[in-house]
Design a protein around this motif. Structure first.
Motif, short mmCIF file in Angstrom:
data_model
loop_
_atom_site.label_atom_id
_atom_site.label_comp_id
_atom_site.label_asym_id
_atom_site.label_seq_id
_atom_site.Cartn_x
_atom_site.Cartn_y
_atom_site.Cartn_z
N VAL A 37 0.84 -1.21 0.00
CA VAL A 37 0.00 0.00 0.00
C VAL A 37 0.87 1.25 0.00
O VAL A 37 0.57 2.24 -0.69
N THR A 38 1.97 1.23 0.75
CA THR A 38 2.88 2.38 0.79
C THR A 38 3.47 2.63 -0.59
O THR A 38 3.52 3.77 -1.05
N GLU B 76 -8.14 7.01 0.84
CA GLU B 76 -6.89 7.69 0.49
C GLU B 76 -6.38 7.23 -0.89
O GLU B 76 -6.03 8.06 -1.74
N LEU B 77 -6.33 5.92 -1.09
CA LEU B 77 -5.86 5.41 -2.37
C LEU B 77 -6.82 5.79 -3.51
O LEU B 77 -6.39 6.12 -4.61
N PHE C 131 -5.75 -3.19 -2.15
CA PHE C 131 -5.62 -1.74 -2.35
C PHE C 131 -7.01 -1.11 -2.22
O PHE C 131 -7.74 -0.97 -3.19
N LEU D 32 -6.10 9.35 -4.43
CA LEU D 32 -4.85 9.47 -5.19
C LEU D 32 -5.05 9.02 -6.63
O LEU D 32 -4.55 9.64 -7.57
N LYS E 247 1.06 4.19 -3.33
CA LYS E 247 0.79 5.63 -3.32
C LYS E 247 1.65 6.36 -4.35
O LYS E 247 1.18 7.29 -5.01
#
Length: 229
Positions: free
Chosen positions: A197-198, A223-224, A219, A227, A201
């Motif tokens: 996940v990091t 937030e994702l 995922f 983005l 981004k």
């Protein structure tokens, strides 16, 4: 017209030289030299393995993974010889010279070359590459074993195992994959302790407005989604 017929060296395959031609077409030598110069890695003096040849060599290693390092280099050099002047003798560097040449090159040049050139390649006729006018890409991640050496352990670490640690350090990577061609692009890599996940981004920043991005249940979250949007 040439007066001497070009003959393949014994044990060579035409596919070896076709592969080299494809590499040179995909990664033009002028672009490679420009990246080497910008990175301060260009060859100051002529060597047996100048920097631009080492770049092609590293790419060729991925195509001939079952062959030894020296055999891949021989194939590369004989391919260049056959394309230019079959009468010139080929000198294949030893293991020490190969290691030193790769150490001089480092990884920054290859990363820059990848980021500039590796991109989706599907055409309008490519099956499975489009949905309602949008390019289909998938967000996914995986891990790769690397050599069990101190530098790799320090950079990437060992993944956990049921009994202690794994036998090899691992790289974790997340990429976008063009569905119709399986081309991986926008790759982000880190040690195995870094979550997918990091890395995702940073990968999502490479999406284009004409793309439809698919992702599995790993995922998720606002937030994702934000983005990606």
């Amino acid at each position: 017209m040439a007066r001497t017929v070009a003959i393949l060296p014994e044990g060579s395959r035409v596919s070896d030289y076709i592969s080299l031609g494809v590499i040179a077409k995909t990664f033009p030598v002028a672009r490679i030299r420009a990246i080497l110069t910008a990175a301060g890695k260009g060859s100051i003096r002529e060597r047996d393995l100048p920097a631009h040849v080492v770049v092609y060599y590293v790419i060729a290693l991925a195509l001939y993974m079952t062959s030894s390092y020296r055999e891949v280099l021989r194939c590369l050099l004989e391919g260049l010889q056959w394309l230019r002047d079959p009468s010139v003798a080929v000198k294949v560097a030893g293991k020490s010279a190969i290691s030193q040449a790769r150490a001089r090159l480092g990884f920054e040049v290859m990363r820059q070359l990848h980021d500039e050139i590796v991109a989706p390649i599907a055409t309008a006729a490519t099956r499975g590459a489009w949905y309602k006018g949008r390019r289909l890409v998938s967000l996914d991640g995986s891990t790769l074993d690397v050599a069990d050496e101190a530098a790799n352990v320090a950079a990437f670490g060992y993944p956990g195992a049921s009994r202690g640690a794994s036998a090899y350090p691992q790289i974790r990577f997340v990429s976008l994959v063009e569905n119709g061609t399986q081309v991986l692009f926008a790759n982000q890599m880190a040690g195995c302790a870094t979550s997918e996940v990091t890395l995702a981004k940073a990968v999502l920043a490479c999406l284009e407005p004409d793309m439809l991005c698919l992702a599995d249940r790993s995922f998720f979250g606002f937030e994702l989604w934000s983005l990606a949007r």
